[in-house]
Design an enzyme around this catalytic site. Structure first.
Site, PDB file in Angstrom:
ATOM      1  N   TYR A   1      10.338  -6.485  -9.609  1.00  0.00           N
ATOM      2  CA  TYR A   1      10.788  -5.953 -10.904  1.00  0.00           C
ATOM      3  C   TYR A   1      12.175  -5.293 -10.827  1.00  0.00           C
ATOM      4  O   TYR A   1      12.880  -5.188 -11.821  1.00  0.00           O
ATOM      5  CB  TYR A   1       9.733  -4.970 -11.406  1.00  0.00           C
ATOM      6  CG  TYR A   1       9.555  -4.930 -12.904  1.00  0.00           C
ATOM      7  CD1 TYR A   1       9.460  -6.085 -13.677  1.00  0.00           C
ATOM      8  CD2 TYR A   1       9.474  -3.708 -13.556  1.00  0.00           C
ATOM      9  CE1 TYR A   1       9.287  -6.027 -15.047  1.00  0.00           C
ATOM     10  CE2 TYR A   1       9.293  -3.643 -14.933  1.00  0.00           C
ATOM     11  CZ  TYR A   1       9.208  -4.798 -15.661  1.00  0.00           C
ATOM     12  OH  TYR A   1       9.039  -4.731 -17.021  1.00  0.00           O
TER      13      TYR A   1
ATOM     14  N   LYS B   1      12.835   0.724 -16.912  1.00  0.00           N
ATOM     15  CA  LYS B   1      11.590   1.265 -17.484  1.00  0.00           C
ATOM     16  C   LYS B   1      11.454   2.757 -17.170  1.00  0.00           C
ATOM     17  O   LYS B   1      10.936   3.521 -17.981  1.00  0.00           O
ATOM     18  CB  LYS B   1      10.375   0.488 -16.971  1.00  0.00           C
ATOM     19  CG  LYS B   1      10.266  -0.943 -17.521  1.00  0.00           C
ATOM     20  CD  LYS B   1      10.183  -0.973 -19.042  1.00  0.00           C
ATOM     21  CE  LYS B   1       9.835  -2.359 -19.573  1.00  0.00           C
ATOM     22  NZ  LYS B   1      10.053  -2.473 -21.034  1.00  0.00           N
TER      23      LYS B   1
HETATM   24  P1  NAP Z   1       9.237 -11.515 -25.106  1.00  0.00           P
HETATM   25  O1  NAP Z   1       8.266 -12.179 -25.986  1.00  0.00           O
HETATM   26  O2  NAP Z   1      10.212 -12.380 -24.358  1.00  0.00           O
HETATM   27  O3  NAP Z   1      10.006 -10.367 -25.905  1.00  0.00           O
HETATM   28  C1  NAP Z   1      11.178  -9.778 -25.424  1.00  0.00           C
HETATM   29  C2  NAP Z   1      12.027  -9.530 -26.642  1.00  0.00           C
HETATM   30  O4  NAP Z   1      13.221  -8.796 -26.309  1.00  0.00           O
HETATM   31  C3  NAP Z   1      12.494 -10.837 -27.282  1.00  0.00           C
HETATM   32  O5  NAP Z   1      12.147 -10.856 -28.642  1.00  0.00           O
HETATM   33  C4  NAP Z   1      13.987 -10.779 -27.091  1.00  0.00           C
HETATM   34  O6  NAP Z   1      14.706 -11.433 -28.120  1.00  0.00           O
HETATM   35  C5  NAP Z   1      14.231  -9.295 -27.150  1.00  0.00           C
HETATM   36  N1  NAP Z   1      15.596  -8.971 -26.754  1.00  0.00           N
HETATM   37  C6  NAP Z   1      16.214  -9.254 -25.586  1.00  0.00           C
HETATM   38  N2  NAP Z   1      17.503  -8.856 -25.656  1.00  0.00           N
HETATM   39  C7  NAP Z   1      17.664  -8.292 -26.891  1.00  0.00           C
HETATM   40  C8  NAP Z   1      18.753  -7.687 -27.552  1.00  0.00           C
HETATM   41  N3  NAP Z   1      19.978  -7.554 -26.985  1.00  0.00           N
HETATM   42  N4  NAP Z   1      18.568  -7.212 -28.813  1.00  0.00           N
HETATM   43  C9  NAP Z   1      17.381  -7.316 -29.421  1.00  0.00           C
HETATM   44  N5  NAP Z   1      16.311  -7.898 -28.849  1.00  0.00           N
HETATM   45  C10 NAP Z   1      16.467  -8.382 -27.592  1.00  0.00           C
HETATM   46  O7  NAP Z   1       8.486 -10.682 -23.956  1.00  0.00           O
HETATM   47  P2  NAP Z   1       7.398  -9.513 -23.968  1.00  0.00           P
HETATM   48  O8  NAP Z   1       6.801  -9.583 -22.608  1.00  0.00           O
HETATM   49  O9  NAP Z   1       6.532  -9.574 -25.156  1.00  0.00           O
HETATM   50  O10 NAP Z   1       8.306  -8.203 -23.991  1.00  0.00           O
HETATM   51  C11 NAP Z   1       8.187  -7.178 -24.950  1.00  0.00           C
HETATM   52  C12 NAP Z   1       8.237  -5.820 -24.264  1.00  0.00           C
HETATM   53  O11 NAP Z   1       7.036  -5.661 -23.505  1.00  0.00           O
HETATM   54  C13 NAP Z   1       9.384  -5.623 -23.278  1.00  0.00           C
HETATM   55  O12 NAP Z   1       9.863  -4.298 -23.370  1.00  0.00           O
HETATM   56  C14 NAP Z   1       8.709  -5.829 -21.932  1.00  0.00           C
HETATM   57  O13 NAP Z   1       9.375  -5.193 -20.863  1.00  0.00           O
HETATM   58  C15 NAP Z   1       7.387  -5.163 -22.242  1.00  0.00           C
HETATM   59  N6  NAP Z   1       6.324  -5.467 -21.265  1.00  0.00           N
HETATM   60  C16 NAP Z   1       5.992  -6.749 -21.016  1.00  0.00           C
HETATM   61  C17 NAP Z   1       5.004  -7.025 -20.083  1.00  0.00           C
HETATM   62  C18 NAP Z   1       4.621  -8.441 -19.762  1.00  0.00           C
HETATM   63  O14 NAP Z   1       4.024  -8.666 -18.715  1.00  0.00           O
HETATM   64  N7  NAP Z   1       4.904  -9.402 -20.625  1.00  0.00           N
HETATM   65  C19 NAP Z   1       4.344  -5.973 -19.434  1.00  0.00           C
HETATM   66  C20 NAP Z   1       4.703  -4.654 -19.729  1.00  0.00           C
HETATM   67  C21 NAP Z   1       5.697  -4.412 -20.657  1.00  0.00           C
HETATM   68  P3  NAP Z   1      15.707 -12.644 -27.760  1.00  0.00           P
HETATM   69  O15 NAP Z   1      15.072 -13.466 -26.689  1.00  0.00           O
HETATM   70  O16 NAP Z   1      15.877 -13.347 -29.051  1.00  0.00           O
HETATM   71  O17 NAP Z   1      16.953 -11.980 -27.287  1.00  0.00           O
END
Ligand code: NAP
Length: 261
Positions: A160, A167
């Site tokens: 990570y 984070k």
């Molecule tokens: P995801 O579907 O890929 O969502 C990530 C989002 O961040 C996308 O909509 C992306 O939009 C957006 N993003 C990236 N750069 C950006 C920018 N400059 N301005 C505005 N939006 C932006 O993945 P996800 O896993 O659901 O992630 C959502 C959150 O959950 C994140 O904070 C992630 O760290 C957290 N999280 C995820 C996991 C996991 O295992 N999936 C676990 C714990 C926490 P674009 O692609 O259009 O830029």
């Protein structure tokens, strides 16, 4: 009556229907909320397509969190639609490839600053842009709730790297925002989720092994395809069930954070 009946909630970070934020938006609608989404850059059209999988006509604002003019425009656009904002969901993260994969020395400041800005500082930028609308929620009786998505930053994880550092910044920042927004009845909390297969997760090299280990270590087990369990906690924090909780991190990880070696 739903837990979020009559609430107006902005959900960022919906890219596909696998996005954690999509599960939050869907459950929020099920619980009676009206939702607006935001999307960014090349993903914006994908966000618009994904929005059609929700109930009714869901508006999508353009917010790239690194573009102050987007934040200003989105706040004034939302202000024309709603008199207040009851909930704001931060589900945004990005790090250049050098920042991930298992070598903390690979990335230089040029790449690191992008990860920190998009994945952590953006919580302050978003809240700042919508602060007047969030504070206006007091008149609705219960104040407003900001919920961000986190991955436990108290330890170093195998791949990570700088996203973990981002984070840690997000966790600290959420406490400072909670401090400064309490008097406006705005709560700020995070949900620290276990790994879920999303576009962001798939882009992290070595994340698959991380996912497998999680299920083995979790006392409750863990399903990397189940985003609904994460969404439920977000809905709880967005609801009126936690009126005196702020600066908190709720772990939705099958119990991994509480286990030793
Ligand atoms: P995801 O579907 O890929 O969502 C990530 C989002 O961040 C996308 O909509 C992306 O939009 C957006 N993003 C990236 N750069 C950006 C920018 N400059 N301005 C505005 N939006 C932006 O993945 P996800 O896993 O659901 O992630 C959502 C959150 O959950 C994140 O904070 C992630 O760290 C957290 N999280 C995820 C996991 C996991 O295992 N999936 C676990 C714990 C926490 P674009 O692609 O259009 O830029």
């Amino acid at each position: 009556m739903g837990l979020l009946e009559g609430k107006q909630i902005l959900v960022t970070g919906v890219l596909t229907d696998a996005s954690l934020a999509f599960a939050v938006a869907r459950l929020a609608q099920d619980q009676g909320a009206e939702v607006v989404l935001s999307g960014a850059g090349r993903g914006l059209s994908l966000t618009r397509r994904t929005a059609r999988k929700l109930t009714g006509e869901v508006e999508v604002l353009e917010i790239d969190v690194t573009r102050p003019e987007h934040l200003v425009a989105a706040a004034s656009e939302l202000g024309r639609r709603w008199d207040r904002l009851d909930g704001l969901v931060h589900a945004i993260a990005f790090a250049p490839p050098e920042c991930l994969g298992g070598d903390i020395f690979r990335a230089q400041w040029e790449q690191v600053q992008v990860a920190l800005q998009v994945s952590a500082y953006s919580l302050k930028a978003l809240v700042e842009a919508f602060r007047p609308m969030l504070a206006a929620g007091v008149s609705a009786g219960s104040g407003a709730s900001v919920v961000g998505l986190d991955l436990d930053a108290t330890v170093a994880w195998p791949v990570y790297d700088w996203m973990g550092v981002a984070k840690a910044m997000l966790e600290s920042l959420s406490r400072y925002l909670a401090r400064d927004l309490g008097s406006e009845r705005v709560r700020v909390n995070l949900v620290a989720a276990g790994p879920v297969k999303t576009v962001a997760a798939r882009s992290i090299p070595g994340f698959a092994a991380f996912e497998e280990n999680w299920a083995a270590r979790a006392p409750l087990g863990w399903d990397v395809h189940d985003s609904a369990v994460v969404a439920k906690a977000c809905i709880g924090l967005l609801s009126d069930l936690f009126p005196m909780t702020t600066g908190e991190i709720v772990h939705v990880d099958g119990g991994v954070h509480a286990m030793g070696g």
